[in-house]
Design an enzyme around this catalytic site. Sequence first.
Site, mmCIF file in Angstrom:
data_model
loop_
_atom_site.group_PDB
_atom_site.id
_atom_site.type_symbol
_atom_site.label_atom_id
_atom_site.label_comp_id
_atom_site.label_asym_id
_atom_site.label_seq_id
_atom_site.Cartn_x
_atom_site.Cartn_y
_atom_site.Cartn_z
ATOM 1 N N GLY A 19 0.826 -1.210 0.000
ATOM 2 C CA GLY A 19 0.000 0.000 0.000
ATOM 3 C C GLY A 19 0.853 1.250 0.000
ATOM 4 N N GLY A 22 -0.332 9.352 1.101
ATOM 5 C CA GLY A 22 0.282 10.655 0.915
ATOM 6 C C GLY A 22 1.551 10.841 1.710
ATOM 7 C CG MET A 23 1.813 12.397 4.949
ATOM 8 S SD MET A 23 0.701 12.838 6.297
ATOM 9 C CE MET A 23 -0.706 11.819 5.955
ATOM 10 C CB VAL A 26 1.743 -0.019 4.052
ATOM 11 C CG1 VAL A 26 1.562 -1.151 5.062
ATOM 12 C CG2 VAL A 26 1.175 1.275 4.620
ATOM 13 C CG ASP A 135 -7.504 11.076 8.047
ATOM 14 O OD1 ASP A 135 -8.483 11.601 7.475
ATOM 15 O OD2 ASP A 135 -6.552 10.572 7.430
#
Length: 662
Positions: A19, A22-23, A26, A135
């Site tokens: 995965g 944006g930051m 994974v 979030d």
Amino acid sequence: MIKIGMMVGDRYEILEKIGTGGMSDVYKAKCHKLNRFVAVKVLKQEFSENANFVSKFKTEAQAAAGMMHPNIVNVYDVGEESGTYYIVMELVEGITLKQYIEKKARLSVKEAISIAIQVSMGIEAAHRNHIIHRDIKPQNIMISKDGKVKVTDFGIAKAVTSNTITSNVMGSVHYTSPEQARGGYSDEKSDIYSLGITMFEMLTGRVPFNGETTVAIAIKHIQEPMPSPREYIPEIPISVEQIVFKCTQKSPDRRYQSMAELIEDLKRSLMHPDEDFVKMVDPDEEASTRLISEQDMRQIKKQSKKHDSMDEAIRVRSNSDNSKSSPSKKKRPKKIDEKPHSSRYEEDDEDDDEDDSKMDKITTILAIIAAILFGAVVILLAGRKMGLFTSDNENATENTTEAITEMSSSSQTSSDNDENMVAIPDVTGLSYAEAVATLNKEGFQTVKEESESASVKKGNIISQVPAGGSMAERGSSVTLYVSISAGVGKIKVPNLIGLSEEDATIVLVESGLEVGTVSQTTHDDPSLTNLVCYQSYSEGVEVEKGTTVDIKISIGTGEATYSFMGNIESPAAEDAQYVAGTSAVVILTTSAGVEIKRETTTSFPVTFNISGIKGAEDGFIVIVYSVTIPGSTTTDENGETVTTPETVEDRTIRRTVKFAKE
């Protein structure tokens, strides 16, 4: 730089990338120390180079690592490898709630509420640990293959909010609360708003607010009234509609004030969906829709521009942090309700000037009073020396002096106390050890009192005095009432047989239990097809709250299958005329004569290993072979010689065998 095959932290072998965001990226990895698979979330390079962000990233990740809850993707470890920062988390095999919604178009009411309850339980555990997600969205909620619901990305929630509020919030603008959209202060009730939007999407298959730009969507969160999910799906019960409405109130004060309140209503809606039991606070002008100001518009556009360039957001924020190092003025966060158009850390010069003016007036008045009292003391002392005052006057002098001393002391103490007054953390429901640690961290002492409770688990906090949220001086004591009830928390396992997988999940969640492994099997009762036919705990058994119950779903009566494995010996045991090395045909059949396998051989034993035999519990081994009968010469009764030629005779041997049920 993380590469496939490398070893991180001397224990995590990076296997594959699973995965990206944006930051962070994974990866799936194997922990060689504990011999298990994990997920490794790696912070992207542009964020790793920001020292302030990294500091907060590590602090919040370490805090999240202390949380262990079945509805949270647990954090195992935090580390750094050659300047690259990473978090090691539980690996969840499954899909996101976003993918699940897209796959099913929309969820049934019961399934949506069941998922919402599990998400709420995970968020509630985080809030008890003073961690706000900020979030919440379907992309950050995982549905595992065995049906468990887990909230992810707690580890960097606060760090992201503190340093890159724009990229984080605007990137999730469809689910962001009005106060977050303005860039203002956010708390636990911001998570409740985002969960309300997520529930809306589960129920309807769409988000309530959409637009061509992030700015347009943010404005709708702030300004437009929340649409009813029943506009799109009329069969949604009124209680569920009202729960969504209460979660998504514009004003945080009019939402659910805690996850516990929300969970209570969600559970009640499962039992009584058509009852109108949700208590709504009457909205006023501030709480309902209001026009967006020019200042709000500037703030939102500013955030949107920063979102378009993440690097610029970091650079600007970093420069801002450096400028804040000057101690000339402190900025304080303001809730959106305190001032309608304040930014997240807005420095309001007018408020500061007004506060300074008030303080100057107070200081002047106190100085005048002190001067008058001091002058009075001087006059009294001088008069006493001159013999102008009697003993009564001496007493007055002493009293006046004492009053000045007390006033000075009181003034100083009051000032010190005001600075030392802090809010007492709410520790009800926590274990005694957790409660003591939480209060000690804030500078409070604790006093333990034991008490009976019919609802609080043994060893957990029933109540506290003073109550959580009230103001008290650091160093003061908080009395904790700890449950000593031994049987609290025991739950009777409900009957799940005959329920659908969805309904069984709801019943377990509503009962305070967890769904374990869900598997499929055949069952003799055709009425249980596609329903629960097995549960790992029998109905009525008492278990601890949160116990995992495995279930099996019947795929129908099915046709049982059997297997046969054995060594087939030569016919010599039955027929002495069989000659070793003679070709023979070995056949395996069912008892009904259906051929399963045939093999020709000249040597014995022959090994058969067959599975998937249908419709028969037993069968036969049939061996077909030939025996040569030698010729002979004899004399008949007339004295004549009779010659019998050599012949070949086909023979068959049949043996009964039993098959094993698979």
